[in-house]
Write a protein that holds these residues in place. Sequence first.
Motif, PDB file in Angstrom:
ATOM      1  N   LEU A  56       0.783  -1.219   0.110  1.00 32.26           N
ATOM      2  CA  LEU A  56       0.027   0.162   0.066  1.00 32.26           C
ATOM      3  C   LEU A  56       0.895   1.391   0.009  1.00 32.26           C
ATOM      4  CD1 LEU A  56      -2.752  -1.261   2.596  1.00 32.26           C
ATOM      5  CD2 LEU A  56      -2.835  -1.371   0.034  1.00 32.26           C
ATOM      6  N   GLY A  57       1.750   1.222  -0.711  1.00 33.91           N
ATOM      7  CA  GLY A  57       2.939   2.299  -0.697  1.00 33.91           C
ATOM      8  C   GLY A  57       3.706   2.709   0.435  1.00 33.91           C
ATOM      9  N   ARG A  58       3.660   1.654   1.327  1.00 28.38           N
ATOM     10  CA  ARG A  58       4.514   1.715   2.567  1.00 28.38           C
ATOM     11  C   ARG A  58       5.275   0.999   2.818  1.00 28.38           C
ATOM     12  NH1 ARG A  58       0.004   3.508   7.080  1.00 28.38           N
ATOM     13  NH2 ARG A  58       1.864   2.537   8.470  1.00 28.38           N
ATOM     14  N   THR A  59       6.374   1.340   3.615  1.00 30.73           N
ATOM     15  CA  THR A  59       7.580   0.097   3.704  1.00 30.73           C
ATOM     16  C   THR A  59       7.249  -0.193   5.217  1.00 30.73           C
ATOM     17  OG1 THR A  59       9.248   1.284   2.336  1.00 30.73           O
ATOM     18  CG2 THR A  59       9.878  -0.221   4.219  1.00 30.73           C
ATOM     19  N   GLU A  60       6.976  -1.571   5.191  1.00 31.46           N
ATOM     20  CA  GLU A  60       6.415  -2.221   6.840  1.00 31.46           C
ATOM     21  C   GLU A  60       7.478  -3.175   6.856  1.00 31.46           C
ATOM     22  OE1 GLU A  60       4.312  -0.822   8.402  1.00 31.46           O
ATOM     23  OE2 GLU A  60       3.411   0.599   7.104  1.00 31.46           O
ATOM     24  N   ARG A  61       7.540  -4.015   8.070  1.00 30.17           N
ATOM     25  CA  ARG A  61       7.975  -5.183   8.373  1.00 30.17           C
ATOM     26  C   ARG A  61       7.001  -6.279   8.652  1.00 30.17           C
ATOM     27  NH1 ARG A  61      11.828  -4.960  13.180  1.00 30.17           N
ATOM     28  NH2 ARG A  61       9.942  -4.167  14.320  1.00 30.17           N
ATOM     29  N   ALA A  62       7.417  -7.701   8.364  1.00 27.14           N
ATOM     30  CA  ALA A  62       6.598  -8.718   8.337  1.00 27.14           C
ATOM     31  C   ALA A  62       7.405  -9.931   8.718  1.00 27.14           C
ATOM     32  CB  ALA A  62       5.755  -8.947   6.945  1.00 27.14           C
ATOM     33  N   ILE A  63       6.668 -10.810   9.584  1.00 30.11           N
ATOM     34  CA  ILE A  63       7.363 -12.069   9.695  1.00 30.11           C
ATOM     35  C   ILE A  63       6.923 -13.127   8.868  1.00 30.11           C
ATOM     36  CG2 ILE A  63       7.605 -14.030  11.395  1.00 30.11           C
ATOM     37  CD1 ILE A  63       6.997 -11.879  13.939  1.00 30.11           C
ATOM     38  N   LEU A  64       7.890 -13.720   8.127  1.00 33.78           N
ATOM     39  CA  LEU A  64       7.805 -14.670   7.248  1.00 33.78           C
ATOM     40  C   LEU A  64       7.393 -15.894   8.035  1.00 33.78           C
ATOM     41  CD1 LEU A  64       7.736 -15.103   3.928  1.00 33.78           C
ATOM     42  CD2 LEU A  64      10.014 -15.873   4.135  1.00 33.78           C
ATOM     43  N   PHE A  77       3.744  -6.467  11.471  1.00 35.18           N
ATOM     44  CA  PHE A  77       3.946  -5.690  12.574  1.00 35.18           C
ATOM     45  C   PHE A  77       2.958  -4.583  12.691  1.00 35.18           C
ATOM     46  CE2 PHE A  77       7.974  -8.006  12.233  1.00 35.18           C
ATOM     47  CZ  PHE A  77       8.430  -8.062  13.598  1.00 35.18           C
ATOM     48  N   ASP A  78       2.984  -3.833  13.952  1.00 32.26           N
ATOM     49  CA  ASP A  78       2.219  -2.584  14.077  1.00 32.26           C
ATOM     50  C   ASP A  78       0.945  -2.559  13.529  1.00 32.26           C
ATOM     51  OD1 ASP A  78       4.811  -1.698  15.101  1.00 32.26           O
ATOM     52  OD2 ASP A  78       5.293  -1.261  13.149  1.00 32.26           O
ATOM     53  N   GLY A 107      -7.103 -11.241  10.869  1.00 31.81           N
ATOM     54  CA  GLY A 107      -6.364 -10.553  11.940  1.00 31.81           C
ATOM     55  C   GLY A 107      -5.095  -9.897  11.294  1.00 31.81           C
ATOM     56  N   ASN A 108      -3.721  -9.975  11.981  1.00 39.05           N
ATOM     57  CA  ASN A 108      -2.535  -9.272  11.315  1.00 39.05           C
ATOM     58  C   ASN A 108      -1.971 -10.380  10.435  1.00 39.05           C
ATOM     59  OD1 ASN A 108      -1.874 -10.938  13.795  1.00 39.05           O
ATOM     60  ND2 ASN A 108      -0.233  -9.744  14.016  1.00 39.05           N
ATOM     61  N   GLU A 109      -2.239 -11.330  10.241  1.00 37.32           N
ATOM     62  CA  GLU A 109      -1.807 -12.348   8.999  1.00 37.32           C
ATOM     63  C   GLU A 109      -2.578 -12.308   7.909  1.00 37.32           C
ATOM     64  OE1 GLU A 109      -2.012 -16.315  10.799  1.00 37.32           O
ATOM     65  OE2 GLU A 109      -0.548 -15.955  12.337  1.00 37.32           O
ATOM     66  N   ALA A 110      -1.493 -12.502   6.689  1.00 40.48           N
ATOM     67  CA  ALA A 110      -2.017 -12.629   5.450  1.00 40.48           C
ATOM     68  C   ALA A 110      -1.317 -13.830   4.739  1.00 40.48           C
ATOM     69  CB  ALA A 110      -1.662 -11.261   4.687  1.00 40.48           C
ATOM     70  N   GLY A 111      -2.115 -14.232   3.482  1.00 42.88           N
ATOM     71  CA  GLY A 111      -1.487 -15.184   2.670  1.00 42.88           C
ATOM     72  C   GLY A 111      -1.210 -14.767   1.409  1.00 42.88           C
ATOM     73  N   VAL A 112       0.202 -14.756   0.847  1.00 45.22           N
ATOM     74  CA  VAL A 112       0.625 -14.153  -0.350  1.00 45.22           C
ATOM     75  C   VAL A 112       0.566 -15.256  -1.248  1.00 45.22           C
ATOM     76  CG1 VAL A 112       2.301 -12.912  -1.316  1.00 45.22           C
ATOM     77  CG2 VAL A 112       1.532 -12.332   1.044  1.00 45.22           C
ATOM     78  N   ARG A 113       0.386 -14.971  -2.689  1.00 41.39           N
ATOM     79  CA  ARG A 113       0.615 -16.008  -3.689  1.00 41.39           C
ATOM     80  C   ARG A 113       1.592 -15.208  -4.636  1.00 41.39           C
ATOM     81  NH1 ARG A 113      -4.441 -17.600  -6.102  1.00 41.39           N
ATOM     82  NH2 ARG A 113      -4.656 -15.565  -6.463  1.00 41.39           N
ATOM     83  N   PHE A 114       2.847 -15.730  -4.846  1.00 42.07           N
ATOM     84  CA  PHE A 114       3.727 -14.890  -5.388  1.00 42.07           C
ATOM     85  C   PHE A 114       3.484 -14.842  -6.849  1.00 42.07           C
ATOM     86  CE2 PHE A 114       6.719 -17.282  -2.387  1.00 42.07           C
ATOM     87  CZ  PHE A 114       6.518 -16.319  -1.390  1.00 42.07           C
ATOM     88  N   THR A 115       3.910 -13.540  -7.516  1.00 35.79           N
ATOM     89  CA  THR A 115       3.609 -13.400  -8.977  1.00 35.79           C
ATOM     90  C   THR A 115       4.423 -14.396  -9.615  1.00 35.79           C
ATOM     91  OG1 THR A 115       3.982 -11.128  -8.050  1.00 35.79           O
ATOM     92  CG2 THR A 115       4.144 -11.546 -10.637  1.00 35.79           C
ATOM     93  N   ARG A 116       5.487 -15.081  -9.309  1.00 37.93           N
ATOM     94  CA  ARG A 116       6.020 -16.063 -10.135  1.00 37.93           C
ATOM     95  C   ARG A 116       6.971 -16.788  -9.231  1.00 37.93           C
ATOM     96  NH1 ARG A 116       9.415 -11.945 -12.909  1.00 37.93           N
ATOM     97  NH2 ARG A 116      11.070 -11.645 -11.391  1.00 37.93           N
ATOM     98  N   PRO A 117       7.126 -18.209  -9.370  1.00 43.29           N
ATOM     99  CA  PRO A 117       7.837 -19.205  -8.221  1.00 43.29           C
ATOM    100  C   PRO A 117       8.956 -18.328  -8.125  1.00 43.29           C
ATOM    101  CG  PRO A 117       6.734 -20.291  -9.984  1.00 43.29           C
ATOM    102  CD  PRO A 117       6.623 -19.103 -10.629  1.00 43.29           C
ATOM    103  N   LEU A 118       9.350 -18.488  -6.856  1.00 43.75           N
ATOM    104  CA  LEU A 118      10.742 -17.955  -6.219  1.00 43.75           C
ATOM    105  C   LEU A 118      12.017 -18.409  -6.910  1.00 43.75           C
ATOM    106  CD1 LEU A 118      10.676 -18.388  -2.295  1.00 43.75           C
ATOM    107  CD2 LEU A 118       9.843 -16.358  -3.901  1.00 43.75           C
ATOM    108  N   SER A 119      12.832 -17.628  -7.600  1.00 42.91           N
ATOM    109  CA  SER A 119      13.943 -17.987  -8.361  1.00 42.91           C
ATOM    110  C   SER A 119      15.121 -18.789  -7.146  1.00 42.91           C
ATOM    111  CB  SER A 119      14.677 -16.679  -8.814  1.00 42.91           C
ATOM    112  OG  SER A 119      15.345 -15.942  -7.792  1.00 42.91           O
TER     113      SER A 119
END
Length: 128
Positions: A56-64, A77-78, A107-119
């Motif tokens: 959303l245009g902001r730099t944040e921190r996340a736990i993978l 976070f936050d 809640g404060n968790e999210a699931g992310v589907r990568f744009t392409r498989p990880l290199s």
Amino acid sequence: MAISPPGGPIIRQSLIETILILCKASGGRTRNRVALMDLRGTDRKPSNLVLECVVLGRTERAILCDVSPTGCRIEMFDGVVPQRGSTIVFEVRDPIYFAGEVVWVSGNEAGVRFTRPLSPEVSNALEL
């Protein structure tokens, strides 16, 4: 997967939509989430890496929390939580980045589907 609601037409759903429906129907109980994780196309590896991300245009921190070649679960976070459908870009370390689409939020968790498989480079940096 095709479902036919009472008196309604057959509806085609993606696997992720089916998982979300089942999670909602189960009340989101952990036991059911674990069973639903078995429906994923690839296995996820537990992680506790903290990454910088742009959402959303902001730099944040996340736990993978967990990661696979095609997606991950994160904890923000936050209390900043991305919206479903938003793009998120993770920085492993400069200049190693990867991106994905937020497919669910709870809640404060999210699931992310990568744009392409990880290199291989990103996978190595994440120690997969």
